[in-house]
Write a protein that holds these residues in place. Structure first.
Motif, PDB file in Angstrom:
ATOM      1  N   GLY A  97       4.021   5.308  -5.958  1.00 36.08           N
ATOM      2  CA  GLY A  97       3.712   5.591  -7.087  1.00 36.08           C
ATOM      3  C   GLY A  97       4.473   4.534  -7.745  1.00 36.08           C
ATOM      4  O   GLY A  97       4.736   4.188  -9.076  1.00 36.08           O
ATOM      5  N   LEU A  98       5.306   3.761  -7.302  1.00 33.02           N
ATOM      6  CA  LEU A  98       6.234   2.858  -7.272  1.00 33.02           C
ATOM      7  C   LEU A  98       5.121   1.331  -7.949  1.00 33.02           C
ATOM      8  O   LEU A  98       6.353   0.788  -8.539  1.00 33.02           O
ATOM      9  CB  LEU A  98       7.350   2.650  -6.211  1.00 33.02           C
ATOM     10  CG  LEU A  98       7.685   4.063  -5.461  1.00 33.02           C
ATOM     11  CD1 LEU A  98       8.781   3.217  -3.790  1.00 33.02           C
ATOM     12  CD2 LEU A  98       8.458   4.464  -6.204  1.00 33.02           C
ATOM     13  N   LEU A  99       4.671   1.010  -7.399  1.00 33.15           N
ATOM     14  CA  LEU A  99       3.809  -0.437  -7.661  1.00 33.15           C
ATOM     15  C   LEU A  99       2.770  -0.262  -7.713  1.00 33.15           C
ATOM     16  O   LEU A  99       2.200   0.520  -7.520  1.00 33.15           O
ATOM     17  CB  LEU A  99       4.537  -1.655  -6.982  1.00 33.15           C
ATOM     18  CG  LEU A  99       5.626  -1.586  -6.278  1.00 33.15           C
ATOM     19  CD1 LEU A  99       6.245  -2.792  -5.695  1.00 33.15           C
ATOM     20  CD2 LEU A  99       7.039  -2.355  -7.477  1.00 33.15           C
ATOM     21  N   ARG A 100       2.102  -1.602  -8.464  1.00 29.51           N
ATOM     22  CA  ARG A 100       0.583  -1.699  -8.834  1.00 29.51           C
ATOM     23  C   ARG A 100       0.178  -2.728  -8.042  1.00 29.51           C
ATOM     24  O   ARG A 100       0.620  -3.640  -8.683  1.00 29.51           O
ATOM     25  CB  ARG A 100      -0.119  -1.371 -10.100  1.00 29.51           C
ATOM     26  CG  ARG A 100       0.463   0.320 -10.467  1.00 29.51           C
ATOM     27  CD  ARG A 100      -0.612   0.397 -12.186  1.00 29.51           C
ATOM     28  NE  ARG A 100       0.709  -0.340 -13.313  1.00 29.51           N
ATOM     29  CZ  ARG A 100      -0.162  -0.532 -14.206  1.00 29.51           C
ATOM     30  NH1 ARG A 100      -1.144   0.414 -14.535  1.00 29.51           N
ATOM     31  NH2 ARG A 100       0.719  -0.784 -14.617  1.00 29.51           N
ATOM     32  N   LYS A 101      -0.768  -2.632  -7.250  1.00 26.06           N
ATOM     33  CA  LYS A 101      -1.115  -3.761  -6.684  1.00 26.06           C
ATOM     34  C   LYS A 101      -2.948  -4.156  -7.448  1.00 26.06           C
ATOM     35  O   LYS A 101      -3.377  -3.188  -7.550  1.00 26.06           O
ATOM     36  CB  LYS A 101      -1.443  -3.567  -4.806  1.00 26.06           C
ATOM     37  CG  LYS A 101      -0.914  -3.633  -3.986  1.00 26.06           C
ATOM     38  CD  LYS A 101      -1.853  -3.271  -2.663  1.00 26.06           C
ATOM     39  CE  LYS A 101      -2.814  -4.674  -2.694  1.00 26.06           C
ATOM     40  NZ  LYS A 101      -2.579  -4.529  -0.557  1.00 26.06           N
ATOM     41  N   ASP A 157       0.457  -1.355  -0.283  1.00 29.88           N
ATOM     42  CA  ASP A 157      -0.140   0.264  -0.715  1.00 29.88           C
ATOM     43  C   ASP A 157       1.201   1.989  -0.458  1.00 29.88           C
ATOM     44  O   ASP A 157       0.522   2.424  -0.507  1.00 29.88           O
ATOM     45  CB  ASP A 157      -1.323   0.058   1.154  1.00 29.88           C
ATOM     46  CG  ASP A 157      -1.714  -0.857   1.091  1.00 29.88           C
ATOM     47  OD1 ASP A 157      -2.590  -1.041   0.493  1.00 29.88           O
ATOM     48  OD2 ASP A 157      -3.043  -1.483   2.480  1.00 29.88           O
ATOM     49  N   GLU A 158       1.858   1.465   0.962  1.00 28.13           N
ATOM     50  CA  GLU A 158       2.781   2.293   0.798  1.00 28.13           C
ATOM     51  C   GLU A 158       3.254   2.234  -0.529  1.00 28.13           C
ATOM     52  O   GLU A 158       3.954   3.553  -0.589  1.00 28.13           O
ATOM     53  CB  GLU A 158       3.937   2.220   1.541  1.00 28.13           C
ATOM     54  CG  GLU A 158       4.776   3.555   2.314  1.00 28.13           C
ATOM     55  CD  GLU A 158       4.459   4.660   2.275  1.00 28.13           C
ATOM     56  OE1 GLU A 158       5.347   5.788   1.838  1.00 28.13           O
ATOM     57  OE2 GLU A 158       3.133   4.598   3.134  1.00 28.13           O
ATOM     58  N   LEU A 159       3.958   0.966  -1.288  1.00 31.42           N
ATOM     59  CA  LEU A 159       4.844   1.494  -2.868  1.00 31.42           C
ATOM     60  C   LEU A 159       3.682   2.049  -3.770  1.00 31.42           C
ATOM     61  O   LEU A 159       4.093   2.619  -4.497  1.00 31.42           O
ATOM     62  CB  LEU A 159       5.275   0.630  -3.091  1.00 31.42           C
ATOM     63  CG  LEU A 159       6.930  -0.277  -1.570  1.00 31.42           C
ATOM     64  CD1 LEU A 159       7.003  -1.341  -1.907  1.00 31.42           C
ATOM     65  CD2 LEU A 159       7.605   1.028  -1.682  1.00 31.42           C
ATOM     66  N   GLU A 160       2.689   1.798  -3.556  1.00 33.75           N
ATOM     67  CA  GLU A 160       1.455   1.440  -4.417  1.00 33.75           C
ATOM     68  C   GLU A 160       1.330   3.738  -4.257  1.00 33.75           C
ATOM     69  O   GLU A 160       1.391   4.309  -4.846  1.00 33.75           O
ATOM     70  CB  GLU A 160       0.126   1.737  -4.099  1.00 33.75           C
ATOM     71  CG  GLU A 160      -0.595   1.776  -5.296  1.00 33.75           C
ATOM     72  CD  GLU A 160      -1.863   0.696  -5.051  1.00 33.75           C
ATOM     73  OE1 GLU A 160      -2.406   0.304  -6.483  1.00 33.75           O
ATOM     74  OE2 GLU A 160      -2.115   0.800  -4.302  1.00 33.75           O
TER      75      GLU A 160
END
Length: 265
Positions: A58-62, A52-55
């Motif tokens: 804007g770094l990853l997409r869950k 959730d924090e990485l999303e």
């Protein structure tokens, strides 16, 4: 389990784990969320919090049951993320790039973190002139003896910590450098690609303002997709890749007569 999700872990350890998660997903492209819990030894709740924090950054997409690192403009623009990925490979590329620079040269650096690593080596080539739109490169080089620094202005882009837009492009139109050192988002079918059209325009202006064009791309950039074509690899005088590129990618460069060099790790 490590207990990271229980609150006993320090903020530093959590941030370090999240960086490792992000780098792993970038390398693999897409990973099952359950697989990440096994790999990093944390609970499903903890890995969801990390993702959730990485999303949010804007770094990853869950997605349902898995997470992906497919390029997006926000993903590609995150300096915070790019600084902590493929660092050994970027350092190798930077060493090879610096070897292409001679004392007395004028060098354009783009806003890539690979060019930033090259910037750290350029004082060894002094006297030298460095032209850049990248605030981080400016911070590395300002005040150093033997380094004349020209900062390109324009619209400030916080995610990049760099300047861009029409004013930056106009500034480039009145300079002529010996060499440009730059990178890009992706390489596919012998094209350098970039996700952001405005950033791509600035890179093209840099290419037009340099006698020699050197592209620095680590193996994670190959066979990836980005929206806009920056240039064919044959438009560069030299493409520097790291030693982890595949045999198929090397063969493609050779078949298309792309001048390239492999940087030793």
């Amino acid at each position: 389990m490590t207990g990271e999700g229980s609150g006993r872990g320090s903020v530093g350890r959590v941030a370090e784990r999240q960086a490792r998660v992000a780098e792993y997903v970038l390398e693999k492209g897409s990973v099952g969320i359950k697989d990440l819990t096994d790999l990093f030894g944390v609970s499903l709740i903890t890995i969801h919090r990390d993702l959730d924090e990485l999303e949010r950054q804007g770094l990853l997409r869950k997605l349902r049951g898995h997470v992906t690192a497919q390029p997006t403009s926000r993903f590609d623009s995150s300096v915070r993320y790019r600084l902590r990925t493929a660092t050994a490979e970027k350092e190798a590329l930077a060493r090879s790039a610096a070897a292409q620079v001679r004392p007395g040269d004028s060098v354009i650096l783009d806003e890539s973190t690979t060019a930033l690593m090259a910037a750290r080596l350029l004082p060894e080539k002094s006297p030298i002139t460095v032209i850049t739109n990248f605030v981080m490169a400016m911070n590395e080089l300002h005040g150093l003896r033997g380094v004349d620094l020209i900062m390109l202005g324009g619209e400030y882009l916080p995610a990049l910590e760099a300047f861009g837009g029409a004013v930056c492009e106009a500034s480039l139109s009145v300079v002529r450098a010996d060499v440009v050192l730059m990178s890009t988002s992706a390489v596919s079918d012998c094209f350098a690609l970039h996700q952001d059209q405005e950033i791509m325009r600035g890179k093209r202006a840099m290419m037009n303002s340099a006698k020699r064009r050197i592209l620095l791309v680590d193996h994670t950039k190959f066979d990836k997709v980005a929206l806009h074509r920056l240039a064919h690899l044959s438009d560069f005088d030299l493409v520097i890749v790291d030693a982890k590129v595949s045999e198929a990618q090397i063969q493609e460069l050779q078949e298309n007569e792309i001048p390239f060099e492999i940087a030793s790790l």
